[in-house]
Design a protein around this motif. Structure first.
Motif, PDB file in Angstrom:
ATOM      1  N   LEU A 325      -0.161  -0.385  -0.296  1.00 52.09           N
ATOM      2  CA  LEU A 325       0.506  -0.016   0.969  1.00 52.09           C
ATOM      3  C   LEU A 325      -0.427  -0.215   2.165  1.00 52.09           C
ATOM      4  CD1 LEU A 325       2.360   3.213  -0.278  1.00 52.09           C
ATOM      5  CD2 LEU A 325       3.405   1.012   0.327  1.00 52.09           C
ATOM      6  N   SER A 326      -1.706   0.106   1.986  1.00 47.51           N
ATOM      7  CA  SER A 326      -2.670  -0.079   3.079  1.00 47.51           C
ATOM      8  C   SER A 326      -2.797  -1.559   3.430  1.00 47.51           C
ATOM      9  CB  SER A 326      -4.051   0.458   2.687  1.00 47.51           C
ATOM     10  OG  SER A 326      -3.996   1.852   2.541  1.00 47.51           O
ATOM     11  N   ALA A 327      -2.916  -2.393   2.393  1.00 52.88           N
ATOM     12  CA  ALA A 327      -3.041  -3.838   2.629  1.00 52.88           C
ATOM     13  C   ALA A 327      -1.795  -4.364   3.322  1.00 52.88           C
ATOM     14  CB  ALA A 327      -3.270  -4.563   1.316  1.00 52.88           C
ATOM     15  N   MET A 328      -0.647  -3.845   2.890  1.00 59.07           N
ATOM     16  CA  MET A 328       0.607  -4.294   3.474  1.00 59.07           C
ATOM     17  C   MET A 328       0.727  -3.856   4.936  1.00 59.07           C
ATOM     18  SD  MET A 328       4.306  -3.717   1.787  1.00 59.07           S
ATOM     19  CE  MET A 328       5.752  -3.739   2.858  1.00 59.07           C
ATOM     20  N   ALA A 329       0.360  -2.604   5.202  1.00 59.86           N
ATOM     21  CA  ALA A 329       0.443  -2.090   6.577  1.00 59.86           C
ATOM     22  C   ALA A 329      -0.504  -2.857   7.497  1.00 59.86           C
ATOM     23  CB  ALA A 329       0.114  -0.596   6.594  1.00 59.86           C
ATOM     24  N   ALA A 330      -1.673  -3.202   6.968  1.00 68.52           N
ATOM     25  CA  ALA A 330      -2.650  -3.929   7.786  1.00 68.52           C
ATOM     26  C   ALA A 330      -2.125  -5.306   8.174  1.00 68.52           C
ATOM     27  CB  ALA A 330      -3.969  -4.066   7.020  1.00 68.52           C
ATOM     28  N   ALA A 331      -1.226  -5.854   7.329  1.00 68.41           N
ATOM     29  CA  ALA A 331      -0.698  -7.190   7.596  1.00 68.41           C
ATOM     30  C   ALA A 331       0.416  -7.173   8.643  1.00 68.41           C
ATOM     31  CB  ALA A 331      -0.201  -7.819   6.299  1.00 68.41           C
ATOM     32  N   GLY A 332       0.892  -5.979   9.023  1.00 67.09           N
ATOM     33  CA  GLY A 332       1.889  -5.915  10.096  1.00 67.09           C
ATOM     34  C   GLY A 332       3.158  -5.196   9.679  1.00 67.09           C
ATOM     35  N   VAL A 373       8.031  -8.825   1.238  1.00 63.60           N
ATOM     36  CA  VAL A 373       8.486  -7.429   1.195  1.00 63.60           C
ATOM     37  C   VAL A 373       8.316  -6.793   2.577  1.00 63.60           C
ATOM     38  CG1 VAL A 373       8.081  -6.926  -1.247  1.00 63.60           C
ATOM     39  CG2 VAL A 373       6.183  -6.724   0.377  1.00 63.60           C
ATOM     40  N   ARG A 374       9.033  -5.687   2.785  1.00 62.76           N
ATOM     41  CA  ARG A 374       8.857  -4.915   4.022  1.00 62.76           C
ATOM     42  C   ARG A 374       9.046  -3.432   3.709  1.00 62.76           C
ATOM     43  NH1 ARG A 374      14.510  -6.862   6.681  1.00 62.76           N
ATOM     44  NH2 ARG A 374      15.856  -5.529   5.464  1.00 62.76           N
ATOM     45  N   PHE A 375       8.583  -2.581   4.612  1.00 58.19           N
ATOM     46  CA  PHE A 375       8.771  -1.138   4.450  1.00 58.19           C
ATOM     47  C   PHE A 375      10.231  -0.774   4.695  1.00 58.19           C
ATOM     48  CE2 PHE A 375       4.219  -1.192   5.804  1.00 58.19           C
ATOM     49  CZ  PHE A 375       3.705  -0.733   4.599  1.00 58.19           C
ATOM     50  N   THR A 376      10.719   0.239   3.976  1.00 59.57           N
ATOM     51  CA  THR A 376      12.120   0.630   4.161  1.00 59.57           C
ATOM     52  C   THR A 376      12.279   1.733   5.195  1.00 59.57           C
ATOM     53  OG1 THR A 376      11.949   2.239   2.378  1.00 59.57           O
ATOM     54  CG2 THR A 376      12.761   0.045   1.789  1.00 59.57           C
ATOM     55  N   LEU A 377      11.239   2.509   5.453  1.00 57.00           N
ATOM     56  CA  LEU A 377      11.369   3.628   6.389  1.00 57.00           C
ATOM     57  C   LEU A 377      10.704   3.247   7.714  1.00 57.00           C
ATOM     58  CD1 LEU A 377      12.459   6.554   6.416  1.00 57.00           C
ATOM     59  CD2 LEU A 377      10.200   7.326   5.723  1.00 57.00           C
ATOM     60  N   PRO A 378      11.424   3.344   8.835  1.00 56.78           N
ATOM     61  CA  PRO A 378      10.845   2.953  10.118  1.00 56.78           C
ATOM     62  C   PRO A 378       9.556   3.735  10.393  1.00 56.78           C
ATOM     63  CG  PRO A 378      13.193   3.382  10.361  1.00 56.78           C
ATOM     64  CD  PRO A 378      12.822   3.806   8.975  1.00 56.78           C
ATOM     65  N   GLY A 379       8.561   3.051  10.907  1.00 56.91           N
ATOM     66  CA  GLY A 379       7.313   3.710  11.300  1.00 56.91           C
ATOM     67  C   GLY A 379       6.329   3.927  10.159  1.00 56.91           C
ATOM     68  N   PHE A 380       6.708   3.527   8.936  1.00 63.76           N
ATOM     69  CA  PHE A 380       5.821   3.816   7.806  1.00 63.76           C
ATOM     70  C   PHE A 380       4.515   3.014   7.900  1.00 63.76           C
ATOM     71  CE2 PHE A 380       4.517   3.779   3.257  1.00 63.76           C
ATOM     72  CZ  PHE A 380       4.449   5.153   3.086  1.00 63.76           C
ATOM     73  N   GLY A 381       4.610   1.773   8.366  1.00 66.22           N
ATOM     74  CA  GLY A 381       3.415   0.944   8.503  1.00 66.22           C
ATOM     75  C   GLY A 381       2.416   1.581   9.479  1.00 66.22           C
ATOM     76  N   ALA A 382       2.927   2.015  10.616  1.00 66.54           N
ATOM     77  CA  ALA A 382       2.062   2.651  11.623  1.00 66.54           C
ATOM     78  C   ALA A 382       1.445   3.928  11.056  1.00 66.54           C
ATOM     79  CB  ALA A 382       2.878   2.973  12.878  1.00 66.54           C
ATOM     80  N   PHE A 383       2.244   4.664  10.279  1.00 68.53           N
ATOM     81  CA  PHE A 383       1.726   5.887   9.650  1.00 68.53           C
ATOM     82  C   PHE A 383       0.551   5.567   8.731  1.00 68.53           C
ATOM     83  CE2 PHE A 383       1.743   8.359   5.707  1.00 68.53           C
ATOM     84  CZ  PHE A 383       1.434   9.613   6.187  1.00 68.53           C
ATOM     85  N   VAL A 384       0.707   4.541   7.892  1.00 70.93           N
ATOM     86  CA  VAL A 384      -0.355   4.184   6.944  1.00 70.93           C
ATOM     87  C   VAL A 384      -1.600   3.716   7.706  1.00 70.93           C
ATOM     88  CG1 VAL A 384      -1.015   2.594   5.087  1.00 70.93           C
ATOM     89  CG2 VAL A 384       1.253   3.646   5.076  1.00 70.93           C
ATOM     90  N   ARG A 385      -1.384   2.935   8.765  1.00 67.50           N
ATOM     91  CA  ARG A 385      -2.533   2.478   9.556  1.00 67.50           C
ATOM     92  C   ARG A 385      -3.265   3.663  10.185  1.00 67.50           C
ATOM     93  NH1 ARG A 385       1.179  -1.630  10.631  1.00 67.50           N
ATOM     94  NH2 ARG A 385       1.839  -0.708  12.603  1.00 67.50           N
ATOM     95  N   SER A 386      -2.493   4.671  10.606  1.00 64.08           N
ATOM     96  CA  SER A 386      -3.152   5.831  11.241  1.00 64.08           C
ATOM     97  C   SER A 386      -4.018   6.589  10.234  1.00 64.08           C
ATOM     98  CB  SER A 386      -2.111   6.767  11.870  1.00 64.08           C
ATOM     99  OG  SER A 386      -1.477   7.528  10.864  1.00 64.08           O
ATOM    100  N   LEU A 387      -3.610   6.565   8.949  1.00 62.27           N
ATOM    101  CA  LEU A 387      -4.415   7.220   7.907  1.00 62.27           C
ATOM    102  C   LEU A 387      -5.743   6.497   7.722  1.00 62.27           C
ATOM    103  CD1 LEU A 387      -1.782   7.734   5.092  1.00 62.27           C
ATOM    104  CD2 LEU A 387      -2.750   9.498   6.579  1.00 62.27           C
ATOM    105  N   ASP A 388      -5.666   5.164   7.746  1.00 62.26           N
ATOM    106  CA  ASP A 388      -6.862   4.361   7.517  1.00 62.26           C
ATOM    107  C   ASP A 388      -7.899   4.556   8.616  1.00 62.26           C
ATOM    108  OD1 ASP A 388      -5.772   3.506   5.228  1.00 62.26           O
ATOM    109  OD2 ASP A 388      -5.208   1.510   5.931  1.00 62.26           O
TER     110      ASP A 388
END
Ligand SMILES: Nc1ncnc2c1ncn2[C@@H]1O[C@H](COP(=O)(O)OP(=O)(O)O)[C@@H](O)[C@H]1O
Ligand SMILES: [Mg+2]
Length: 390
Positions: A325-332, A373-388
């Motif tokens: 998920l982190s790798a995916m979020a980092a990709a956009g 693939v893409r995230f199903t829940l809006p904002g999930f990518g930004a959430f994961v990036r904020s954790l990193d």
């Protein structure tokens, strides 16, 4: 203050849009009504969580009831044997409709219900024995025969009592095991061979893996009808907000509506959530209007709720899933390629299949074709990036 008419997480008061999808359900029902025959192949709606599958099925159920159907609802889950739940649900539906066959036929019916429940319903015993069977082994014939009889007798009993037929609704079908899916598909296939005597329709919903899982369970799973549900159009999103408020005598300003339509991206759960937080912020009385100011005051509450959902999904992920998920979020935030995820994890792209499948299965990410693939829940990518960044 009027009562809050928005329903985050529950069936909406007003189902916005979905006219095409409801028409598909209605055409199955029409065939049952007119010809007293099987409504056609299994109809399956698939989409990530929060898009409105359950809401659509409930609306279909209501239409069916209005047209004289007896309806049986099954919320499939990994905890309960699905076919036993089907048997129970049909039994309850017929009893509620007072359509259980009487006399000797009724006794035979109850016997069947019990046998099917025993056959498919003992957790751990028969079901796990079936799961262990080899891929090329035949599907469990006894269970197919029993389900076939059960569905046939139930549908015929409804019809004999002057009803239109039986509608079986299967929500969360992706949680059924391959064996359960196989029994279900084989049963419908057999019933299709004797159309005229089976006034029955089956409509299902599940996560985006459902079509693939059904096809894997039985080759003719391909013959089911698959319809993917998408987010709501801007017009339908506005209708989802305006309708429930209007019923309480409350309006929306154009600016407030535009802000929510933009923030939600047409995602039905978010529309209901933002409608609800706006309403709570404004506490409108009959005749008043919801404004942009109220939207803005409600936003932090909505974002907190969404963040809680993000945290729950993250918390349920394994270490490997989290790396994925982190790798995916980092990709956009858009569609992400296998190669980009593998590169981010520092592994070969063949090595990411396990977490990928698991996350798709759980509805955290979804495939969008060509391996993307893409995230199903809006904002999930930004959430994961904020954790990193922490
Ligand atoms: N067509 C629609 N119009 C208005 N609200 C909807 C619609 N579809 C779904 N919703 C709302 O969206 C949320 C998720 O719906 P649900 O049917 O539970 O989705 P799913 O079963 O796909 O997870 C609920 O709060 C529901 O009220
Ligand atoms: Mg649902």
């Amino acid at each position: 203050m009027s009562r809050n008419p928005y329903t985050p997480g529950q069936v909406p008061r007003i189902l916005a849009g979905r006219t095409v999808e409801l028409r598909r359900i209605e055409s199955l029902l029409a065939r049952v009504v007119t010809f007293g025959e099987l409504g056609g192949p299994l109809l399956v709606f698939h989409a990530p969580r929060g898009i409105g599958k359950t809401s659509l099925l409930r609306a279909g159920q209501q239409r069916a009831a209005e047209s004289g159907f007896v309806t049986a609802w099954v919320a499939c889950s990994r905890q309960q044997p699905v076919l036993a739940e089907v048997a129970h649900s049909i039994g309850r539906a017929l009893e509620r409709a007072d359509a259980v066959p009487s006399g000797a036929a009724g006794q035979r019916w109850r016997g069947q219900l019990e046998r099917l429940t025993v056959e498919v319903g003992v957790p751990g015993a028969r079901v796990s024995a079936q799961v262990a069977r080899r891929e090329d082994a035949a599907p469990p014939h006894a269970a197919i025969g029993m389900l076939e009889n059960l569905l046939h007798d139930a549908a015929a009993a409804v019809r004999q009592r002057g009803g239109a037929g039986l509608l079986l609704l299967l929500d969360e079908l992706h949680t059924a095991s391959a064996d359960e899916m196989s029994v279900l598909l084989n049963t419908l296939q057999n019933l299709d061979g004797e159309r005229a005597d089976n006034p029955l329709a089956v409509v299902a919903a599940g996560l985006p893996v459902t079509p693939e899982a059904l096809t894997r369970a039985a080759t003719f799973g391909e013959r089911s009808t698959y319809i993917s549900l998408d987010v709501l159009s801007d017009d339908d999103a506005r209708a989802a907000l305006v309708g429930p408020a209007r019923a309480e005598g409350v309006g929306w300003s154009a600016a407030a509506l535009a802000a929510i339509v933009e923030e939600s991206h047409g995602y039905p759960y978010l529309l209901q959530l933002l409608g609800s937080t706006t309403w709570e912020a404004a506490e409108p009385a009959d005749g008043e209007q919801l404004t942009l100011t109220a939207v803005k005051r409600g936003l932090p509450v909505a974002r907190d709720q969404l963040a809680a959902m993000h945290r729950a999904r993250w918390g349920a992920a394994s270490r490997l899933d989290k790396q994925f998920l982190s790798a995916m979020a980092a990709a956009g935030d858009g569609n992400v390629t296998r190669a980009a995820i593998a590169a981010g994890m520092g592994v070969d792209s063949r090595a990411i299949s396990v977490p990928r499948e698991r996350l798709i299965d759980r509805g955290v990410i979804e495939p969008v074709g060509h391996g993307l693939v893409r995230f199903t829940l809006p904002g999930f990518g930004a959430f994961v990036r904020s954790l990193d960044e922490e």
